[in-house]
Design a protein around this motif. Structure first.
Motif, PDB file in Angstrom:
ATOM      1  N   PHE A   1       0.686  -1.252  -0.136  1.00  0.00           N
ATOM      2  CA  PHE A   1      -0.086   0.078  -0.076  1.00  0.00           C
ATOM      3  C   PHE A   1       0.767   1.318  -0.078  1.00  0.00           C
ATOM      4  N   ASP A   2       0.374   2.219  -0.460  1.00  0.00           N
ATOM      5  CA  ASP A   2       1.009   3.783  -0.615  1.00  0.00           C
ATOM      6  C   ASP A   2       0.755   4.259   0.764  1.00  0.00           C
ATOM      7  N   PRO A  13      -5.136  -2.972   2.841  1.00  0.00           N
ATOM      8  CA  PRO A  13      -4.227  -2.483   2.084  1.00  0.00           C
ATOM      9  C   PRO A  13      -4.274  -2.914   0.638  1.00  0.00           C
ATOM     10  N   HIS A  14      -5.364  -2.988   0.055  1.00  0.00           N
ATOM     11  CA  HIS A  14      -5.393  -3.319  -1.390  1.00  0.00           C
ATOM     12  C   HIS A  14      -5.195  -4.863  -1.826  1.00  0.00           C
ATOM     13  N   GLY A  39      -0.692  -3.913  -8.561  1.00  0.00           N
ATOM     14  CA  GLY A  39      -0.427  -2.512  -8.781  1.00  0.00           C
ATOM     15  C   GLY A  39      -0.717  -2.003 -10.028  1.00  0.00           C
ATOM     16  N   PRO A  40      -0.510  -0.633 -10.424  1.00  0.00           N
ATOM     17  CA  PRO A  40      -0.006   0.544  -9.247  1.00  0.00           C
ATOM     18  C   PRO A  40      -1.085   0.550  -8.301  1.00  0.00           C
ATOM     19  N   ILE A  41      -0.815   0.485  -7.048  1.00  0.00           N
ATOM     20  CA  ILE A  41      -1.700   0.773  -6.008  1.00  0.00           C
ATOM     21  C   ILE A  41      -2.026   2.233  -5.539  1.00  0.00           C
ATOM     22  N   ASP A  50     -11.020   1.519  -8.754  1.00  0.00           N
ATOM     23  CA  ASP A  50      -9.712   1.683  -9.405  1.00  0.00           C
ATOM     24  C   ASP A  50      -9.227   0.400 -10.163  1.00  0.00           C
ATOM     25  N   ARG A  51      -9.400  -0.709  -9.790  1.00  0.00           N
ATOM     26  CA  ARG A  51      -9.002  -2.061 -10.165  1.00  0.00           C
ATOM     27  C   ARG A  51      -9.995  -2.597 -11.102  1.00  0.00           C
ATOM     28  N   ARG A  52     -11.093  -2.416 -11.116  1.00  0.00           N
ATOM     29  CA  ARG A  52     -12.343  -2.824 -12.072  1.00  0.00           C
ATOM     30  C   ARG A  52     -11.876  -1.901 -13.360  1.00  0.00           C
ATOM     31  N   SER A  53     -11.541  -0.717 -13.242  1.00  0.00           N
ATOM     32  CA  SER A  53     -11.454   0.246 -14.353  1.00  0.00           C
ATOM     33  C   SER A  53     -10.842  -0.603 -15.471  1.00  0.00           C
ATOM     34  N   VAL A  54     -10.994  -0.222 -16.753  1.00  0.00           N
ATOM     35  CA  VAL A  54     -10.354  -0.587 -17.825  1.00  0.00           C
ATOM     36  C   VAL A  54      -9.862   0.586 -18.391  1.00  0.00           C
ATOM     37  N   ALA A  55     -10.489   1.977 -18.340  1.00  0.00           N
ATOM     38  CA  ALA A  55      -9.675   3.296 -18.723  1.00  0.00           C
ATOM     39  C   ALA A  55      -8.550   3.444 -18.009  1.00  0.00           C
ATOM     40  N   GLY A  56      -8.286   3.092 -16.894  1.00  0.00           N
ATOM     41  CA  GLY A  56      -7.025   3.504 -15.924  1.00  0.00           C
ATOM     42  C   GLY A  56      -7.486   4.831 -15.159  1.00  0.00           C
ATOM     43  N   TYR A  57      -6.198   5.245 -14.431  1.00  0.00           N
ATOM     44  CA  TYR A  57      -6.298   6.409 -13.887  1.00  0.00           C
ATOM     45  C   TYR A  57      -7.149   7.568 -14.635  1.00  0.00           C
TER      46      TYR A  57
END
Length: 299
Positions: free
Chosen positions: A7-8, A246-247, A252-254, A212-219
Motif C-alpha cells: 500500500f502507499d 491495504p488493497h 499495482g499500481p496501488i 480503480d482496479r475494475r477500471s479499464v480506462a485507468g487512472y
C-alpha cells in the motif's frame, strides 16, 4: 504465494472535506507474525498492514470509523481481528469468516468485541477453499439471531450462481467491491443488471470500492462512475464506501487512498449524498451512534 505491491504509505488528504463520523467500510489488518501466524497456503500476506498503520491512514483521510474485515490469510482464526478491534476502539466494527469450526462461544465473544458481519469469499484464487452452499446457509442461520449482516465477495464469478442462496434470508446482504462487473459490456452487462435487481429488494446493499482496479480506462478511473451512479440512484440508503486497504491481491499500481475518496466525490458530487454514504448508511448497518453534523467543523 505471489508478491503483491505494498500500500502507499504516503496517504494524502482528499480534495473534498470528509464529514464527521465518516466510515471506511472495509479494511484488512495483519497482526504480529509470531503471535498471529497466517495460514501456510495464504494467498496474500502483508505484515506491514498493522492496525496502527490503518489508523494513521484514516487520520490523514479524516475518517473516524471503520470496519476491519477478516483476512482469508487467517482463515477462521480471529485472534488478530479481535486484538485490532480492541486497539482501534468503539468506533470500529469487525466482519468475520464464520464456518462450522467457529463455536457458539466464539461467536458470542466476536459479537462482544464488535464483529457485526460474516463474509463469504468466492475469490477464484481460493479455489477449493470457497464456501459451499451448505456452509453459506448454515452460517446465515447462525448469525441471524445476532443481527449480523452477510457479505459476499464474488470476484470473477457470475453473481447469479451465488446470490440465489440467500433468496430466503431477511438479514442485510452486502455485495463487495461493486460486484463482479464486466466493463467491456457496459451497462448492458447481465451481471450488473442482476445486481441492480437485487438492490430493488429491501435488504441488499452495495459497497463502492475497487473502482480503480475494475477500471479499464485507468487512472482516474472515470469509467467506474456510471456504475456507481446507478447503484446510488437505485439504493441511496444502502450504499457504502471503502478503501479496501491495504488493497489485497493488487498487482499495482496501488492507488493512494486520498485518490479513492476523490473518486467517491465524482461518484456522488452532492455533498449530502456523500454524507449519507459515508456516515448515515454505516450508522444504519453497523450500529454506530448517530452523528449530529450540524456543527461539523470540517466543512
Amino acid at each position: 504465494m505471489h508478491d503483491y505491491a505494498l500500500f502507499d504509505p504516503d496517504t494524502r488528504a482528499p480534495e473534498y472535506p470528509v464529514p464527521r463520523g465518516a466510515c471506511d467500510s472495509q479494511v484488512h489488518i495483519f497482526g504480529d507474525s509470531q503471535r498471529f501466524p497466517t495460514k501456510p497456503d495464504a494467498a496474500y500476506v502483508v505484515h506491514q498492514a498493522t492496525v496502527q498503520a490503518m489508523l494513521d491512514m484514516h487520520k490523514k483521510l479524516g475518517i473516524d470509523r471503520g470496519v476491519i474485515v477478516q483476512s482469508t490469510a487467517y482463515g477462521a482464526d480471529h485472534g488478530a481481528l479481535l486484538e485490532a478491534l480492541r486497539i482501534a476502539g468503539p468506533e470500529y466494527r469487525g466482519c468475520g469468516v464464520v464456518n462450522d469450526s467457529v463455536s457458539d462461544v466464539e461467536l458470542a465473544a466476536m459479537h462482544e468485541a464488535g464483529v457485526r458481519g460474516a463474509r463469504f469469499n468466492f475469490h477464484p484464487k481460493l479455489k477449493n477453499r470457497m464456501p459451499s452452499p451448505e456452509d453459506v446457509i448454515r452460517t446465515a442461520r447462525r448469525v441471524l439471531p445476532l443481527g449480523w449482516h452477510l457479505k459476499l465477495h464474488m470476484n470473477g464469478l457470475d453473481p447469479r450462481t451465488v446470490t440465489p442462496l440467500l433468496d430466503g434470508i431477511e438479514t442485510p446482504v452486502v455485495i463487495d467491491h461493486m460486484g463482479p462487473l464486466q466493463y467491456e459490456h457496459g451497462t448492458d452487462d447481465p451481471y450488473f443488471r442482476h445486481l441492480l435487481e437485487l438492490l430493488e429488494r429491501g435488504n441488499w446493499w452495495i459497497m463502492l470500492s475497487n473502482g480503480d482496479r475494475r477500471s479499464v480506462a485507468g487512472y482516474p478511473w472515470d469509467d467506474a462512475r456510471t456504475y456507481a451512479a446507478e447503484y446510488i440512484r437505485h439504493a441511496p440508503d444502502r450504499v457504502l464506501w471503502a478503501t479496501d486497504w491495504p488493497h489485497p491481491l493488487h498487482a499495482g499500481p496501488i492507488p493512494n487512498d486520498g485518490d479513492l475518496l476523490d473518486l467517491l466525490a465524482r461518484y456522488a458530487p452532492d455533498e449530502r449524498m456523500r454524507a449519507r454514504i459515508l456516515v448515515d448508511n454505516p450508522v444504519e448497518l453497523f450500529g454506530f451512534a448517530t452523528v449530529n453534523r450540524g456543527d461539523d467543523d470540517r466543512r
